[in-house]
Design a protein around this motif. Structure first.
Motif, PDB file in Angstrom:
ATOM      1  N   TYR A 752       3.497 -28.174  15.206  1.00 66.22           N
ATOM      2  CA  TYR A 752       3.991 -27.412  16.346  1.00 66.22           C
ATOM      3  C   TYR A 752       3.489 -28.054  17.649  1.00 66.22           C
ATOM      4  O   TYR A 752       2.608 -27.522  18.320  1.00 66.22           O
ATOM      5  N   PRO A 753       4.049 -29.203  18.032  1.00 67.96           N
ATOM      6  CA  PRO A 753       3.580 -29.860  19.264  1.00 67.96           C
ATOM      7  C   PRO A 753       3.887 -29.063  20.513  1.00 67.96           C
ATOM      8  O   PRO A 753       3.251 -29.279  21.555  1.00 67.96           O
ATOM      9  N   GLU A 754       4.841 -28.151  20.436  1.00 74.07           N
ATOM     10  CA  GLU A 754       5.175 -27.330  21.604  1.00 74.07           C
ATOM     11  C   GLU A 754       4.249 -26.132  21.754  1.00 74.07           C
ATOM     12  O   GLU A 754       4.390 -25.356  22.712  1.00 74.07           O
ATOM     13  N   GLY A 755       3.317 -25.954  20.853  1.00 72.25           N
ATOM     14  CA  GLY A 755       2.403 -24.823  20.916  1.00 72.25           C
ATOM     15  C   GLY A 755       2.233 -24.201  19.548  1.00 72.25           C
ATOM     16  O   GLY A 755       3.152 -24.185  18.721  1.00 72.25           O
ATOM     17  N   LEU A 756       1.052 -23.684  19.285  1.00 72.43           N
ATOM     18  CA  LEU A 756       0.711 -23.171  17.968  1.00 72.43           C
ATOM     19  C   LEU A 756       1.510 -21.915  17.624  1.00 72.43           C
ATOM     20  O   LEU A 756       1.644 -21.008  18.449  1.00 72.43           O
ATOM     21  N   VAL A 757       2.029 -21.869  16.411  1.00 75.75           N
ATOM     22  CA  VAL A 757       2.687 -20.681  15.875  1.00 75.75           C
ATOM     23  C   VAL A 757       1.721 -20.010  14.909  1.00 75.75           C
ATOM     24  O   VAL A 757       1.148 -20.657  14.033  1.00 75.75           O
ATOM     25  N   VAL A 758       1.535 -18.707  15.066  1.00 73.49           N
ATOM     26  CA  VAL A 758       0.571 -17.967  14.255  1.00 73.49           C
ATOM     27  C   VAL A 758       1.293 -16.821  13.557  1.00 73.49           C
ATOM     28  O   VAL A 758       2.133 -16.138  14.158  1.00 73.49           O
ATOM     29  N   ARG A 759       0.955 -16.624  12.295  1.00 73.87           N
ATOM     30  CA  ARG A 759       1.514 -15.509  11.524  1.00 73.87           C
ATOM     31  C   ARG A 759       0.383 -14.679  10.954  1.00 73.87           C
ATOM     32  O   ARG A 759      -0.644 -15.203  10.541  1.00 73.87           O
ATOM     33  N   GLY A 760       0.560 -13.357  10.948  1.00 70.21           N
ATOM     34  CA  GLY A 760      -0.468 -12.473  10.410  1.00 70.21           C
ATOM     35  C   GLY A 760       0.105 -11.141  10.015  1.00 70.21           C
ATOM     36  O   GLY A 760       1.310 -10.887  10.151  1.00 70.21           O
ATOM     37  N   ARG A 761      -0.767 -10.278   9.521  1.00 66.03           N
ATOM     38  CA  ARG A 761      -0.336  -8.964   9.026  1.00 66.03           C
ATOM     39  C   ARG A 761      -1.182  -7.848   9.593  1.00 66.03           C
ATOM     40  O   ARG A 761      -2.404  -7.986   9.727  1.00 66.03           O
ATOM     41  N   HIS A 762      -0.531  -6.748   9.901  1.00 69.25           N
ATOM     42  CA  HIS A 762      -1.195  -5.475  10.151  1.00 69.25           C
ATOM     43  C   HIS A 762      -0.687  -4.474   9.123  1.00 69.25           C
ATOM     44  O   HIS A 762       0.510  -4.430   8.831  1.00 69.25           O
ATOM     45  N   LEU A 763      -1.588  -3.683   8.573  1.00 70.02           N
ATOM     46  CA  LEU A 763      -1.227  -2.629   7.634  1.00 70.02           C
ATOM     47  C   LEU A 763      -1.464  -1.289   8.308  1.00 70.02           C
ATOM     48  O   LEU A 763      -2.565  -1.022   8.789  1.00 70.02           O
ATOM     49  N   LEU A 764      -0.442  -0.448   8.336  1.00 68.29           N
ATOM     50  CA  LEU A 764      -0.521   0.852   8.998  1.00 68.29           C
ATOM     51  C   LEU A 764      -0.562   1.952   7.947  1.00 68.29           C
ATOM     52  O   LEU A 764       0.240   1.949   7.005  1.00 68.29           O
ATOM     53  N   SER A 765      -1.482   2.885   8.114  1.00 65.73           N
ATOM     54  CA  SER A 765      -1.528   4.039   7.221  1.00 65.73           C
ATOM     55  C   SER A 765      -1.672   5.309   8.049  1.00 65.73           C
ATOM     56  O   SER A 765      -2.316   5.315   9.099  1.00 65.73           O
ATOM     57  N   LEU A 766      -1.070   6.374   7.566  1.00 63.20           N
ATOM     58  CA  LEU A 766      -1.135   7.686   8.203  1.00 63.20           C
ATOM     59  C   LEU A 766      -1.704   8.669   7.201  1.00 63.20           C
ATOM     60  O   LEU A 766      -1.194   8.816   6.087  1.00 63.20           O
ATOM     61  N   SER A 767      -2.807   9.336   7.584  1.00 56.72           N
ATOM     62  CA  SER A 767      -3.488  10.255   6.672  1.00 56.72           C
ATOM     63  C   SER A 767      -4.118  11.374   7.479  1.00 56.72           C
ATOM     64  O   SER A 767      -4.344  11.229   8.692  1.00 56.72           O
ATOM     65  N   PRO A 768      -4.451  12.491   6.820  1.00 54.45           N
ATOM     66  CA  PRO A 768      -5.294  13.488   7.485  1.00 54.45           C
ATOM     67  C   PRO A 768      -6.669  12.863   7.754  1.00 54.45           C
ATOM     68  O   PRO A 768      -7.183  12.105   6.920  1.00 54.45           O
ATOM     69  N   PRO A 769      -7.294  13.160   8.877  1.00 58.19           N
ATOM     70  CA  PRO A 769      -8.594  12.540   9.181  1.00 58.19           C
ATOM     71  C   PRO A 769      -9.647  12.746   8.105  1.00 58.19           C
ATOM     72  O   PRO A 769     -10.478  11.863   7.870  1.00 58.19           O
ATOM     73  N   ALA A 770      -9.615  13.876   7.428  1.00 62.94           N
ATOM     74  CA  ALA A 770     -10.651  14.175   6.433  1.00 62.94           C
ATOM     75  C   ALA A 770     -10.595  13.252   5.228  1.00 62.94           C
ATOM     76  O   ALA A 770     -11.604  13.038   4.552  1.00 62.94           O
ATOM     77  N   THR A 771      -9.427  12.699   4.944  1.00 64.76           N
ATOM     78  CA  THR A 771      -9.281  11.844   3.756  1.00 64.76           C
ATOM     79  C   THR A 771      -8.853  10.426   4.095  1.00 64.76           C
ATOM     80  O   THR A 771      -8.610   9.626   3.197  1.00 64.76           O
TER      81      THR A 771
END
Length: 913
Positions: A752-771
Motif C-alpha cells: 500500500y504505497p499510497e498509505g497503510l490499509v488496516v482491518r480490524g474487528r469490534h464485537l458488540l454485545s447488549l446485556s443487562p448490567p448485572a449479567t
C-alpha cells in the motif's frame, strides 16, 4: 490435588513436576535457593538524621528500540541517528564501579544486559557477580524491557517480566532479585501494572511522568509519594504498592548533567543543592536520578564529578550545612522512607490520561500504528498456543519430524514488543519494521514446534500449512486444493464456538467433522436485500434472549489533526499526542452502499462508506455478539491535513457522562467526562483530554442496558456525548509532535504505497448490567486467545487421530488458564486466574474449586509448589515491606485461603495470587 480459588481477579503461579510420556523421567519439582539475611542493609550508605539526605542514583535509560533498532542500540550502530551503544555503557560502568567501592549504579533492561553478559569472560562474570552481591550494582524492575502501560495486555506483560526476572534469578540468586519497580519513561500508568508488580513481590514503584495538573496539586499537598491500592478485589495489602514520583522525571537536576552528551560544566566550586525540591516531599530524604537516555558510555565523566559533588557538599556540614549527599539506589531510598514510619495517602484509580501541558495530551499513542498493535496481539495468542503445545508434545516438539523448533525466539520477540516505544507505536518506522520482523522470525520457529507436536499427537506426518493472511482472504492451499483438512487448536480451557472463514475457488463443498458428521457451511452468495432503506446504517441492536432493544447507530468520522498553527498552542498531533483542530469530527458519509448475505451460518451486511472506508456487519448463528469488521485506508492526505479516524456508536442508553474501560485486559475502571478522581480538572482539550486506553473492551450502561465493545487490539477511545462510544481506528499524520521520534506518523508499505490499509474487528454485545460481565469477559478472552488454524493437503491417513484434548475436564467459567509453559526438562509453569472482579457477576465472582490432579490428560503431576506471579520466588518466602495508609479508606476485597493437596502434602498460603 485440589486448589480452591477464593479471590476475585486473582492470579496463581505453580511449578509442578510431570511425567507425560515414556520420554519423561519422573523428577522432583524445581527448587530455587535464596540467601538468608536482611535485604538492603549491608549495601546502603548510612544517612544522617536531622539532615536533608540527597540520594544520588546513577542510572541509564536504555530504550529497547526507539530511534534505532534493538541491535543498533546495543552495538552502537547508526550513531548518525542517535549516539548510543549499550555494550559500551555496561563496559564503562563496571570499570568505574571497581575504582571506588562507594559508587553505585542501577540497571533496568534485562534484554540488553542478557546480551552483554553472554559476551563476557568467566572472570568478568565473577567480577559482576561480586558487584551485585555487594549491592554496588543493583537491578531494578528487571523485566526484559520497561513495558508500556496503556497498550499492553497483562498476559504479555507477565511473560516479559518472568523472562527477565528468571535470568536475573538464575544468574545472581537472591541478590539479583529486584525489589523496586521502575517505570521512569512510560506515558501514563495503569492500575493493573501496579497490581501485578505487587503480586510479583516488589516493595515499591517509582515513575517520572504524570499529568502536569496532578503533579502541581501533589507538590502542594506533599503527596508525591503514596500507597497505590491497585485492585478493588484483592484484600489489602495484597495489591497495595508504595509508589513515588521522581522529582526530575528521570533526568538530573538542571546544571548537574556530566555525560559526554551534556553541556553542563564540570564541578569547580562548591555547588549549592540546599533544599532542592525537598519541601514538597514528606520526609527528610529526596531522590535524584543522575543519568538519562543511554548515558554513562564514558562513566568516568559522571563518577568523577559525582565524587566531587558528594565530597564538597558534605564538607559544608562542618560550617552548618544540613545537606547530606550520598550514592544510593531506589531500594536504599525506599528503605529510608519505610523507616520513617509515616502514614501515606491512598490512590485507587490510575494515571491516565497523561498531559505535560494544557494542550499536549499523550493519548494518540493509544492507537498509533494499529497494524503493529494487531500483529503484537495475535503474536501473543500464538505464543501461548506454542508454549502449551511444547508442554503437551514433550521433547519431540522441539526436535521432531519437521526439524528443530523452539518457543524462545518468539518469547524474546514478544518481550521486546512490550517496550514502551514498541507496541505503543512511538518509534521510527524502520524500528517498527524491525519489531515486526522479529515477531515473524519467532512465528517461524514456533511453527516448526507446533508442526512437530501436532504430528506426534495426531500420528500423521503430513506437512502442516499455515495461512497467515486469512484476514485478507488469502490462503493458496484452500484456494487450489480439491480436498484438504482444517486443524483447529483451542488454547482456552473451555469450549468455544468459532467460525472459520476460508477463501475457496468454487461453490460445491462438503465438510465433515472428526466423527464424519456433516458441518453446516455456506459459500458466500450475495442477494440484494437492504440493511436500512434510507441510510444503509445500523439502526438498533437487540438481545433476543433478554428481549432488550436499544436504538443504535454506527458510523465513521475523522478529526483533522492540528498542524501547530493555532493561537492557543503550537502543539501538533503526532505519534504520541492527539490534538484535533476542532471538537467536532467530520462524517465520512451519511449513507452507506450495502450488499447482504444470509444463510444458516451467518447474516452479513457489507457496507461501503467511501473508497477508503468499508465495513462488514456479521451476526453468526447462536453468537453472543454482533461483529463489525472495519477496513480503513489509505487515509487521504491531499488536503495536507493529517486525519484521525474513529468509529462512533450513538445509542439511546442514558450513560450520564460515565463509561468504563479495562486496564491491561484485567479489571475495569470507571471513567467520567471532564473529571479526575484526585484533583479538580481544568479541561483544555475536550476530545483528547477525555480519551483513555481500551486494551480489550469498553462499555456504557444505564439501569437497564449495557452496551459493550470488545476490541481486537489496543485502541484509544472515549464517551464524548451521553450514550456514545467512539474508538479511534487509524491515524495518518503529516507533522512530528516534537517528543523525540523526529518523523510524522505517516505509514505506507510495499503493498500500500499510497498509505497503510488496516482491518480490524469490534464485537458488540447488549446485556443487562448485572449479567453483562458473564458475556464480555469470556468474549474478550476468546479474541485475545483465538484458535490456531492449520491445514493439511489431500486425504488423511486412516490411522490419523482426529481429536485431542490436553485437559481431562473443562475449567469452570470463572477460571482462566493463563500460562502452561515448559520451565525446565521436567517442570512446568502453570498459572490459573480467577478472572472476575468482586461483585462483578452474581454467579462467577464466587470462590471456585479446581482439581489440579485431574486437570491435564497427558501429564501426571508428581509435585506442586506455589510461586509469586513472576515465578522468581516461592510464595511462602515472599515478604514485602508493610506500609501504613491514611484512614478513611474502603475496599471490597475478601479474605482468601488456598490449600493444594499434592503427593507431597498440603501446601497452604494466606493469600492467593
Amino acid at each position: 490435588m485440589i486448589g480452591k480459588i477464593h479471590k476475585q481477579m486473582s492470579h496463581d503461579s505453580w511449578l509442578f513436576s510431570k511425567m507425560a510420556t515414556p520420554d519423561y523421567t519422573p523428577f522432583v519439582f524445581l527448587l530455587l535457593l535464596f540467601q538468608s539475611g536482611v535485604w538492603g542493609v549491608p549495601s546502603c550508605h548510612a544517612t544522617k538524621p536531622g539532615m536533608l539526605n540527597v540520594h544520588l542514583v546513577p542510572h541509564t535509560h536504555d530504550d529497547v528500540g526507539w530511534l534505532k533498532t534493538v541491535d543498533q542500540y546495543f552495538y552502537g550502530d547508526r550513531n548518525d541517528i542517535q549516539h548510543a551503544g549499550v555494550q559500551y555503557i555496561l563496559d564503562s560502568v563496571v570499570d568505574q564501579l571497581l575504582k571506588n567501592p562507594d559508587r553505585r549504579f542501577i540497571y533496568v533492561e534485562t534484554a540488553f544486559f542478557y546480551r552483554w553478559w553472554k559476551q563476557q569472560t568467566d572472570d568478568m562474570q565473577n567480577t559482576v557477580k561480586q558487584l551485585v552481591n555487594e549491592g554496588r550494582l543493583e537491578f531494578v524492575n528487571g523485566g526484559w524491557c520497561m513495558s508500556d502501560e496503556a497498550t499492553t495486555h497483562y498476559s504479555a506483560v507477565i511473560d516479559q517480566m518472568t523472562m527477565g526476572l528468571r535470568f536475573l534469578n538464575d544468574t545472581f540468586g537472591h541478590c539479583g532479585r529486584p525489589r523496586v519497580a521502575w517505570h521512569i519513561d512510560p506515558f501514563g500508568h495503569a492500575r493493573e501494572h501496579a497490581s501485578m508488580f505487587a503480586q510479583m513481590g516488589y516493595d515499591g514503584f517509582f515513575f517520572g511522568r504524570l499529568d502536569y495538573q496532578d503533579r502541581n496539586r501533589r507538590m502542594v499537598a506533599r503527596e508525591q509519594e503514596m500507597l497505590w491500592r491497585a485492585s478493588e478485589s484483592l484484600t489489602p495489602p495484597m495489591a497495595d504498592l508504595f509508589t513515588g514520583i521522581l522529582p526530575n522525571g528521570y533526568n538530573p537536576p538542571e546544571g548537574f548533567c556530566w555525560d559526554q552528551s551534556c553541556d553542563d560544566p564540570p564541578i569547580r566550586d562548591d555547588p549549592d543543592l540546599e533544599d532542592y525540591n525537598a519541601l514538597v516531599y514528606k520526609t527528610n530524604h529526596i531522590i535524584m536520578t543522575m543519568g538519562s537516555d543511554f548515558q554513562y558510555e564514558n562513566a568516568n565523566l559522571w563518577y568523577k564529578n559525582l565524587d566531587k559533588l558528594i565530597r564538597y557538599v558534605n564538607q559544608m556540614q562542618s560550617n552548618g550545612s544540613e545537606v547530606n549527599v550520598l550514592y544510593s539506589t531506589p531500594s536504599c531510598y525506599l528503605q529510608e522512607l519505610h523507616r520513617a514510619n509515616l502514614t501515606w495517602p491512598l490512590k485507587g484509580d490510575d494515571f491516565f490520561p497523561y498531559a505535560d501541558s494544557a494542550h499536549d495530551f499523550w493519548t494518540g499513542y493509544f492507537t498509533s500504528r494499529p497494524a503493529l498493535k494487531r500483529y503484537e496481539r495475535i503474536s501473543n495468542s500464538y505464543l501461548q498456543t506454542c508454549k502449551q503445545l511444547e508442554v503437551l508434545g514433550g521433547p519431540i516438539s522441539r526436535k521432531g519430524p519437521f526439524g528443530a523448533g523452539d518457543s524462545e525466539t518468539l518469547k524474546k520477540a514478544m518481550a521486546v514488543a512490550q517496550h514502551h516505544d514498541a507496541v505503543s507505536g512511538t518509534e521510527k518506522q524502520h524500528v517498527a519494521n524491525d519489531y515486526a520482523r522479529k515477531l515473524a522470525n519467532g512465528w517461524a520457529h514456533c511453527q516448526v514446534l507446533v508442526s512437530n507436536t501436532l504430528s506426534s499427537l495426531s500420528g500423521s506426518s503430513a506437512p502442516r500449512v499455515y495461512c497467515e493472511h486469512l484476514n485478507i482472504s488469502v490462503c493458496p492451499l484452500t484456494e487450489t486444493s480439491k480436498k484438504f483438512s482444517v486443524n483447529v487448536y483451542n488454547p482456552l480451557a473451555r469450549p468455544v464456538s468459532w467460525p472459520v472463514r476460508l477463501p475457496v475457488n468454487g461453490t460445491a463443498y462438503s465438510i465433515s467433522d472428526a466423527k464424519g458428521k456433516a458441518v453446516d457451511s455456506q459459500v458466500g452468495l450475495l442477494s440484494l436485500v437492504t440493511f436500512d432503506p434510507e441510510t444503509g446504517l445500523l439502526s438498533s441492536l437487540s438481545n433476543l434472549e433478554t428481549q432488550q432493544t436499544v436504538k443504535l447507530s454506527q458510523n465513521f468520522y475523522w478529526y483533522n489533526a492540528s498542524d501547530g498553527n493555532n493561537s492557543e498552542s503550537i502543539q501538533m498531533s503526532g505519534a504520541y499526542i492527539f490534538r484535533p483542530n476542532t471538537s467536532t469530527p467530520f462524517i465520512i458519509s451519511k449513507t452507506a452502499k450495502i450488499e447482504t448475505l444470509q444463510n444458516s451460518v451467518v447474516q452479513e451486511v457489507r457496507q461501503w462508506f467511501s473508497p477508503w472506508v468499508s465495513q462488514v456487519v456479521r451476526l453468526y448463528t447462536d453468537s453472543r455478539a454482533l461483529e463489525l469488521e472495519w477496513t480503513v485506508g489509505p487515509v487521504p492526505i491531499g488536503d495536507d491535513l493529517g486525519k484521525e479516524v474513529i468509529s462512533r456508536l450513538d445509542s439511546s442508553i442514558n450513560s450520564s457522562g460515565v463509561f468504563y474501560t479495562d486496564s491491561n485486559g484485567r479489571e475495569v475502571l470507571q471513567r467520567r467526562k471532564d473529571y479526575r478522581p484526585t484533583w479538580n480538572l481544568r479541561q483544555s482539550e475536550p476530545i483528547a483530554g477525555n480519551y483513555y486506553p481500551i486494551n480489550s473492551r469498553a462499555y456504557i450502561k444505564d439501569d437497564k442496558d449495557q452496551l459493550t465493545v470488545v476490541t481486537d487490539r489496543s485502541q484509544g477511545g472515549g464517551s464524548i456525548q451521553d450514550g456514545s462510544l467512539e474508538i479511534m481506528l487509524h491515524r495518518r499524520l503529516l507533522y512530528d509532535d516534537v517528543r523525540g521520534v523526529g518523523e510524522p506518523l505517516n505509514e505506507t508499505s510495499d503493498i500500500y504505497p499510497e498509505g497503510l490499509v488496516v482491518r480490524g474487528r469490534h464485537l458488540l454485545s447488549l446485556s443487562p448490567p448485572a449479567t453483562a460481565a458473564d458475556t464480555h469477559r469470556p468474549l474478550a478472552q476468546e479474541v485475545v486467545l483465538q484458535p490456531l488454524i492449520t491445514f493439511t493437503d489431500g486425504e488423511l491417513h486412516p490411522s490419523t487421530r482426529l481429536e485431542f484434548s490436553g485437559l481431562q475436564a473443562v475449567l469452570p467459567p470463572a477460571v482462566h488458564l493463563l500460562t502452561v509453559s515448559q520451565w525446565d526438562q521436567d517442570t512446568v509453569l502453570l498459572r490459573l486466574e480467577h478472572q472476575y472482579q468482586a461483585s462483578e457477576s452474581k454467579e462467577h465472582s464466587q470462590p471456585v474449586t479446581v482439581n489440579l490432579q485431574k486437570l491435564f490428560s497427558t501429564l501426571d503431576m508428581l509435585g506442586v509448589s506455589e510461586m509469586n506471579l513472576s515465578a522468581n520466588q516461592w510464595k511462602d518466602e515472599m515478604t514485602r515491606l508493610d506500609w501504613k495508609a491514611e484512614s478513611g479508606t474502603h475496599h471490597t476485597g475478601v479474605t482468601n485461603q488456598l490449600c493444594l493437596l499434592s503427593p507431597l502434602g498440603c501446601v497452604k498460603t494466606a493469600d492467593l495470587l
